[in-house]
Motif scaffolding. Structure first.
Motif, PDB file in Angstrom:
ATOM      1  N   HIS A  44      -2.961  -2.074  -6.301  1.00 17.94           N
ATOM      2  CA  HIS A  44      -2.961  -1.963  -7.760  1.00 17.94           C
ATOM      3  C   HIS A  44      -1.551  -1.631  -8.208  1.00 17.94           C
ATOM      4  CE1 HIS A  44      -4.209  -1.115 -11.833  1.00 17.94           C
ATOM      5  NE2 HIS A  44      -3.622   0.070 -11.775  1.00 17.94           N
ATOM      6  N   ASN A  45      -0.961  -2.548  -8.992  1.00 22.51           N
ATOM      7  CA  ASN A  45       0.394  -2.362  -9.499  1.00 22.51           C
ATOM      8  C   ASN A  45       0.338  -1.459 -10.736  1.00 22.51           C
ATOM      9  OD1 ASN A  45       2.988  -2.621 -10.619  1.00 22.51           O
ATOM     10  ND2 ASN A  45       3.212  -4.677  -9.741  1.00 22.51           N
ATOM     11  N   LEU A  46       1.054  -0.359 -10.691  1.00 20.04           N
ATOM     12  CA  LEU A  46       1.058   0.585 -11.813  1.00 20.04           C
ATOM     13  C   LEU A  46       1.853   0.070 -13.010  1.00 20.04           C
ATOM     14  CD1 LEU A  46       1.521   3.904  -9.812  1.00 20.04           C
ATOM     15  CD2 LEU A  46      -0.562   3.101 -10.932  1.00 20.04           C
ATOM     16  N   GLN A  47       2.645  -0.969 -12.786  1.00 18.01           N
ATOM     17  CA  GLN A  47       3.424  -1.597 -13.863  1.00 18.01           C
ATOM     18  C   GLN A  47       4.258  -0.570 -14.647  1.00 18.01           C
ATOM     19  OE1 GLN A  47       0.549  -3.803 -16.159  1.00 18.01           O
ATOM     20  NE2 GLN A  47       0.263  -5.322 -14.549  1.00 18.01           N
ATOM     21  N   GLY A  48       4.908   0.313 -13.879  1.00 17.27           N
ATOM     22  CA  GLY A  48       5.819   1.285 -14.472  1.00 17.27           C
ATOM     23  C   GLY A  48       5.157   2.559 -14.964  1.00 17.27           C
ATOM     24  N   ARG A  49       3.832   2.630 -14.925  1.00 11.61           N
ATOM     25  CA  ARG A  49       3.162   3.856 -15.381  1.00 11.61           C
ATOM     26  C   ARG A  49       3.357   4.985 -14.372  1.00 11.61           C
ATOM     27  NH1 ARG A  49      -2.259   2.954 -15.141  1.00 11.61           N
ATOM     28  NH2 ARG A  49      -1.935   0.930 -14.182  1.00 11.61           N
ATOM     29  N   GLU A  50       3.562   6.184 -14.881  1.00 10.74           N
ATOM     30  CA  GLU A  50       3.719   7.344 -13.999  1.00 10.74           C
ATOM     31  C   GLU A  50       2.349   7.937 -13.678  1.00 10.74           C
ATOM     32  OE1 GLU A  50       6.367  10.177 -15.708  1.00 10.74           O
ATOM     33  OE2 GLU A  50       8.111   8.823 -15.676  1.00 10.74           O
ATOM     34  N   ILE A  51       2.232   8.474 -12.464  1.00 15.24           N
ATOM     35  CA  ILE A  51       0.989   9.124 -12.061  1.00 15.24           C
ATOM     36  C   ILE A  51       1.297  10.547 -11.595  1.00 15.24           C
ATOM     37  CG2 ILE A  51      -0.240   7.008 -11.461  1.00 15.24           C
ATOM     38  CD1 ILE A  51       0.500   7.482  -8.549  1.00 15.24           C
ATOM     39  N   ASP A  52       0.282  11.400 -11.587  1.00 20.29           N
ATOM     40  CA  ASP A  52       0.454  12.810 -11.239  1.00 20.29           C
ATOM     41  C   ASP A  52       0.464  13.017  -9.734  1.00 20.29           C
ATOM     42  OD1 ASP A  52       0.480  13.497 -13.935  1.00 20.29           O
ATOM     43  OD2 ASP A  52      -1.705  13.717 -13.995  1.00 20.29           O
ATOM     44  N   LYS A  53       1.101  14.102  -9.323  1.00 19.17           N
ATOM     45  CA  LYS A  53       1.045  14.464  -7.915  1.00 19.17           C
ATOM     46  C   LYS A  53      -0.269  15.195  -7.648  1.00 19.17           C
ATOM     47  CE  LYS A  53       3.722  18.729  -8.636  1.00 19.17           C
ATOM     48  NZ  LYS A  53       4.939  19.473  -8.242  1.00 19.17           N
ATOM     49  N   GLY A  54      -0.713  15.131  -6.395  1.00 20.05           N
ATOM     50  CA  GLY A  54      -1.962  15.779  -6.019  1.00 20.05           C
ATOM     51  C   GLY A  54      -2.811  14.883  -5.133  1.00 20.05           C
ATOM     52  N   ASN A  55      -4.084  15.246  -5.011  1.00 20.57           N
ATOM     53  CA  ASN A  55      -5.006  14.514  -4.135  1.00 20.57           C
ATOM     54  C   ASN A  55      -5.685  13.367  -4.881  1.00 20.57           C
ATOM     55  OD1 ASN A  55      -4.564  16.273  -1.912  1.00 20.57           O
ATOM     56  ND2 ASN A  55      -5.997  17.745  -2.796  1.00 20.57           N
ATOM     57  N   TYR A  56      -5.679  12.193  -4.257  1.00 17.22           N
ATOM     58  CA  TYR A  56      -6.316  10.998  -4.815  1.00 17.22           C
ATOM     59  C   TYR A  56      -7.501  10.590  -3.951  1.00 17.22           C
ATOM     60  CZ  TYR A  56      -2.490  10.273  -8.111  1.00 17.22           C
ATOM     61  OH  TYR A  56      -1.588  10.421  -9.149  1.00 17.22           O
ATOM     62  N   THR A  57      -8.563  10.145  -4.609  1.00 19.69           N
ATOM     63  CA  THR A  57      -9.754   9.660  -3.894  1.00 19.69           C
ATOM     64  C   THR A  57      -9.878   8.154  -4.091  1.00 19.69           C
ATOM     65  OG1 THR A  57     -10.921  11.756  -4.253  1.00 19.69           O
ATOM     66  CG2 THR A  57     -12.274   9.852  -3.686  1.00 19.69           C
ATOM     67  N   VAL A  58     -10.171   7.467  -3.008  1.00 22.62           N
ATOM     68  CA  VAL A  58     -10.347   6.014  -3.053  1.00 22.62           C
ATOM     69  C   VAL A  58     -11.788   5.689  -2.663  1.00 22.62           C
ATOM     70  CG1 VAL A  58      -9.631   3.786  -2.125  1.00 22.62           C
ATOM     71  CG2 VAL A  58      -7.932   5.597  -2.466  1.00 22.62           C
ATOM     72  N   LYS A  59     -12.477   4.932  -3.522  1.00 23.29           N
ATOM     73  CA  LYS A  59     -13.844   4.497  -3.214  1.00 23.29           C
ATOM     74  C   LYS A  59     -13.887   2.972  -3.223  1.00 23.29           C
ATOM     75  CE  LYS A  59     -16.045   8.574  -5.272  1.00 23.29           C
ATOM     76  NZ  LYS A  59     -17.021   9.058  -6.299  1.00 23.29           N
ATOM     77  N   ILE A  60     -14.601   2.416  -2.256  1.00 24.14           N
ATOM     78  CA  ILE A  60     -14.712   0.966  -2.140  1.00 24.14           C
ATOM     79  C   ILE A  60     -16.172   0.563  -2.376  1.00 24.14           C
ATOM     80  CG2 ILE A  60     -14.384  -1.039  -0.640  1.00 24.14           C
ATOM     81  CD1 ILE A  60     -11.791   0.350  -1.469  1.00 24.14           C
ATOM     82  N   PHE A  61     -16.360  -0.460  -3.228  1.00 27.19           N
ATOM     83  CA  PHE A  61     -17.702  -0.919  -3.589  1.00 27.19           C
ATOM     84  C   PHE A  61     -17.855  -2.407  -3.279  1.00 27.19           C
ATOM     85  CE2 PHE A  61     -16.522   2.538  -6.430  1.00 27.19           C
ATOM     86  CZ  PHE A  61     -17.627   3.372  -6.361  1.00 27.19           C
ATOM     87  N   ALA A  62     -19.080  -2.767  -2.900  1.00 26.51           N
ATOM     88  CA  ALA A  62     -19.421  -4.185  -2.700  1.00 26.51           C
ATOM     89  C   ALA A  62     -20.937  -4.326  -2.818  1.00 26.51           C
ATOM     90  CB  ALA A  62     -18.951  -4.685  -1.338  1.00 26.51           C
ATOM     91  N   ASP A  63     -21.377  -5.426  -3.389  1.00 23.93           N
ATOM     92  CA  ASP A  63     -22.821  -5.701  -3.530  1.00 23.93           C
ATOM     93  C   ASP A  63     -23.562  -4.562  -4.230  1.00 23.93           C
ATOM     94  OD1 ASP A  63     -22.403  -8.097  -2.207  1.00 23.93           O
ATOM     95  OD2 ASP A  63     -22.895  -7.265  -0.238  1.00 23.93           O
ATOM     96  N   GLY A  64     -22.923  -3.953  -5.232  1.00 22.71           N
ATOM     97  CA  GLY A  64     -23.581  -2.923  -6.014  1.00 22.71           C
ATOM     98  C   GLY A  64     -23.739  -1.588  -5.329  1.00 22.71           C
ATOM     99  N   ALA A  65     -22.961  -1.329  -4.269  1.00 21.52           N
ATOM    100  CA  ALA A  65     -23.072  -0.048  -3.557  1.00 21.52           C
ATOM    101  C   ALA A  65     -21.700   0.387  -3.060  1.00 21.52           C
ATOM    102  CB  ALA A  65     -24.034  -0.180  -2.378  1.00 21.52           C
ATOM    103  N   MET A  66     -21.532   1.692  -2.876  1.00 20.66           N
ATOM    104  CA  MET A  66     -20.292   2.192  -2.295  1.00 20.66           C
ATOM    105  C   MET A  66     -20.365   2.004  -0.785  1.00 20.66           C
ATOM    106  SD  MET A  66     -18.367   5.884  -2.705  1.00 20.66           S
ATOM    107  CE  MET A  66     -19.395   6.801  -1.561  1.00 20.66           C
ATOM    108  N   ILE A  67     -19.362   1.383  -0.211  1.00 16.61           N
ATOM    109  CA  ILE A  67     -19.403   1.078   1.220  1.00 16.61           C
ATOM    110  C   ILE A  67     -18.376   1.871   2.023  1.00 16.61           C
ATOM    111  CG2 ILE A  67     -20.295  -1.236   0.764  1.00 16.61           C
ATOM    112  CD1 ILE A  67     -17.475  -2.313   1.407  1.00 16.61           C
ATOM    113  N   GLY A  68     -17.519   2.644   1.344  1.00 21.27           N
ATOM    114  CA  GLY A  68     -16.530   3.441   2.062  1.00 21.27           C
ATOM    115  C   GLY A  68     -15.731   4.317   1.128  1.00 21.27           C
TER     116      GLY A  68
END
Length: 200
Positions: free
Chosen positions: A169-193
């Motif tokens: 995901h390209n932030l296109q110059g937007r700044e983001i905060d420092k800290g912990n980030y969570t990544v969730k992956i979805f497919a077929d209407g469910a979270m898979i990881g």
């Protein structure tokens, strides 16, 4: 003469009464038989309904097991922040102020039960404040009856075999905060990881 007449009428009434009693007895016998048949039919109907409900429950359980068995599974995660070099290539960085791209690389496992073909894999990145990182309001998918916002997505041709995927995901110059980030992956209407990473 009157007595004889009354005797004759009495005899006639007795014969009529006997016939009525015979008919009543026959109707009682018929009623008992019908009641017995009705009870037997009701018993069979109850058994049939019970068997139908049991089969329906077994079918539902089988469908649920099949759905769970057909669900994809994502693992071997590596989620990071990337920065562009002058050459256009990217390299990993751990400081929020230097991140240009959010990236998650993972593996989707082999599954011979899952439906094959074109699938859209969705990535949702949640920042340290609990907000989803996204740039388009149309980034919405339906998950178990609820709408959720996703960060980015990618289409794959899934053939039931293990496949490595990278979503960025390209932030296109937007700044983001420092800290912990969570990544969730979805497919077929469910979270898979799920994964996480930290930016300083």
């Amino acid at each position: 003469r009157e007595i004889n007449k009354l005797k004759d009428e009495n005899g006639t009434l007795r014969n009529i009464m006997k016939e009525y009693l015979y008919r009543i007895d026959s109707l009682n016998t018929l009623n008992i038989n019908l009641t017995s048949r009705l009870d037997e039919t009701s018993s069979r109907l109850s058994q049939t309904v019970s068997e139908r409900d049991e089969l329906r429950q077994q079918q539902q359980q089988s469908e649920e097991l099949l759905a769970k068995g057909g669900r994809l599974n994502a693992f071997n995660f590596k989620s990071v922040g990337l920065r562009y070099r002058i050459s256009g290539a990217t390299h990993e960085v751990n400081r929020a102020g230097r991140v240009d791209v959010l990236s998650s690389t993972f593996t989707i496992g082999e599954n011979t039960i899952a439906k094959k073909g074109t699938k859209t894999i969705y990535m949702q990145v949640i920042d340290p404040n609990g907000k989803v990182v996204y740039d388009r309001p149309s980034n919405i998918i339906n998950l178990a009856g609820s709408e959720i916002i996703f960060t980015d997505s990618r289409e794959i041709d899934y053939k039931g075999q293990q496949i490595d995927i990278n979503i960025v995901h390209n932030l296109q110059g937007r700044e983001i905060d420092k800290g912990n980030y969570t990544v969730k992956i979805f497919a077929d209407g469910a979270m898979i990881g799920k994964d996480s990473f930290t930016l300083k």
